[in-house]
Design a protein around this motif. Structure first.
Motif, mmCIF file in Angstrom:
data_model
loop_
_atom_site.group_PDB
_atom_site.id
_atom_site.type_symbol
_atom_site.label_atom_id
_atom_site.label_comp_id
_atom_site.label_asym_id
_atom_site.label_seq_id
_atom_site.Cartn_x
_atom_site.Cartn_y
_atom_site.Cartn_z
ATOM 1 N N ALA A 16 0.833 -1.213 0.000
ATOM 2 C CA ALA A 16 0.000 0.000 0.000
ATOM 3 C C ALA A 16 0.866 1.261 0.000
ATOM 4 O O ALA A 16 0.580 2.231 -0.713
ATOM 5 C CB ALA A 16 -0.930 -0.001 1.209
ATOM 6 N N ALA A 20 1.335 4.431 -2.748
ATOM 7 C CA ALA A 20 0.941 5.780 -2.336
ATOM 8 C C ALA A 20 2.035 6.816 -2.538
ATOM 9 O O ALA A 20 1.749 7.958 -2.925
ATOM 10 C CB ALA A 20 0.509 5.769 -0.865
ATOM 11 N N ARG A 61 -3.084 11.791 0.741
ATOM 12 C CA ARG A 61 -3.176 10.433 0.203
ATOM 13 C C ARG A 61 -2.747 9.408 1.257
ATOM 14 O O ARG A 61 -3.366 8.345 1.398
ATOM 15 C CB ARG A 61 -2.305 10.324 -1.053
ATOM 16 C CG ARG A 61 -2.443 9.011 -1.802
ATOM 17 C CD ARG A 61 -1.900 9.095 -3.217
ATOM 18 N NE ARG A 61 -0.512 9.548 -3.249
ATOM 19 C CZ ARG A 61 -0.128 10.754 -3.653
ATOM 20 N NH1 ARG A 61 -1.024 11.649 -4.056
ATOM 21 N NH2 ARG A 61 1.148 11.077 -3.660
ATOM 22 N N MET A 65 -4.948 6.447 2.953
ATOM 23 C CA MET A 65 -4.432 5.081 2.893
ATOM 24 C C MET A 65 -4.367 4.457 4.279
ATOM 25 O O MET A 65 -4.805 3.318 4.483
ATOM 26 C CB MET A 65 -3.046 5.089 2.243
ATOM 27 C CG MET A 65 -2.424 3.693 2.068
ATOM 28 S SD MET A 65 -1.463 3.137 3.505
ATOM 29 C CE MET A 65 -0.044 4.229 3.396
ATOM 30 N N HIS A 66 -3.826 5.197 5.245
ATOM 31 C CA HIS A 66 -3.709 4.665 6.602
ATOM 32 C C HIS A 66 -5.084 4.415 7.221
ATOM 33 O O HIS A 66 -5.304 3.380 7.874
ATOM 34 C CB HIS A 66 -2.928 5.639 7.482
ATOM 35 C CG HIS A 66 -1.451 5.452 7.420
ATOM 36 N ND1 HIS A 66 -0.795 4.446 8.090
ATOM 37 C CD2 HIS A 66 -0.486 6.158 6.750
ATOM 38 C CE1 HIS A 66 0.504 4.533 7.860
ATOM 39 N NE2 HIS A 66 0.725 5.558 7.054
ATOM 40 N N ARG A 68 -7.948 3.807 5.751
ATOM 41 C CA ARG A 68 -8.567 2.652 5.101
ATOM 42 C C ARG A 68 -7.903 1.358 5.538
ATOM 43 O O ARG A 68 -8.572 0.353 5.792
ATOM 44 C CB ARG A 68 -8.470 2.819 3.578
ATOM 45 C CG ARG A 68 -9.129 1.694 2.776
ATOM 46 C CD ARG A 68 -9.034 1.988 1.291
ATOM 47 N NE ARG A 68 -9.701 3.247 0.958
ATOM 48 C CZ ARG A 68 -9.354 4.023 -0.057
ATOM 49 N NH1 ARG A 68 -8.310 3.701 -0.817
ATOM 50 N NH2 ARG A 68 -10.022 5.122 -0.310
#
Length: 252
Positions: A16, A20, A61, A65-66, A68
């Protein structure tokens, strides 16, 4: 050997992160690297080295990301990660974009973390720490520990309400024990080893047992009166220990 749930979470996290931001390396430190990790109780302490400074869009972003990732991976609820720019790795006091406590913030990567990485950091995505991180300067780790005790932890012992909380009791006593060993012997120790050191330092036995059980077993519930009594003794012990350390002359 089959991969553990933590291994799988870390593998997914590396993937991930690489999607990113431009990622050079990902490392683990803290309990995971020191061999004292407890799933569901220990933090996942990570460092990602990135190729360029992160701008506002990058931070947004990463936050998405974190967030989610934490929602999809319950085992990542206590995952923290600092994003160090490759060109700034030698700047020990520099702030780095960090995900911690459910938010993006800026904070430095301490000499303690740097020492953990250099001595035994786990490489999740290469190259390893020793190929990128410069060594600590003589006395840099010890100076940081003394400053942290004097400027953060000693003032904290003057705030009684903090010590009613488990986290302050746990961290305060463990920080004191680990600082004592590092300043005395020049080595880093795990939280488990710190509990043994606390007994050697004469910490209240029931408080040490309380900390132990919160990390390794099931702690007994405390009444309000017991919590106040624990807070008084824990705070007094930490305050006395810090003053003793700071009164000791640094070796030349």
């Amino acid at each position: 050997m089959a991969a553990t749930e933590t291994d799988l979470v870390l593998q997914r996290f590396v993937s991930a992160v690489r999607r990113a931001v431009p990622t050079v390396a990902v490392w683990a430190h803290g309990s995971l690297a020191l061999g004292d990790f407890r799933p569901g109780r220990s933090d996942l302490d990570l460092i990602a080295v990135v190729d360029v400074p992160l701008d506002g869009e990058d931070k947004d972003r990463l936050a998405v990301m974190h967030q989610r990732f934490s929602e999809e991976e319950p085992a990542a609820a206590e995952l923290h990660c600092s994003y160090m720019v490759r060109a700034e790795l030698a700047e020990a006091g520099a702030d780095h974009v960090t995900w911690a406590h459910g938010m993006i913030l800026d904070r430095p990567v301490t000499p303690v973390t740097r020492r953990e990485l250099l001595e035994g950091g786990l490489t999740l995505y290469c190259p390893p720490p020793v190929e990128l991180l410069p060594p600590l300067l003589p006395g840099q780790l010890e100076d940081f520990i003394r400053r942290d005790l004097a400027e953060f932890w000693l003032p904290a012992t003057g705030k009684p309400h903090l010590w009613l909380r488990d986290i302050w009791v746990d961290l305060g006593l463990l920080v004191l024990a680990r600082a004592t060993v590092t300043l005395r012997d020049g080595r880093l120790i795990t939280k488990g080893e710190a509990l043994a050191e606390l007994r050697n330092l004469g910490a209240p036995a029931d408080v040490v047992r309380d900390i132990h059980d919160r990390r390794y077993a099931s702690p007994r519930p405390l009444s309000r009166l017991q919590r106040i009594h624990r807070a008084l003794r824990a705070r007094a012990f930490v305050r006395r220990g810090i003053k003793q350390i700071l009164a000791t002359k640094k070796p030349r």
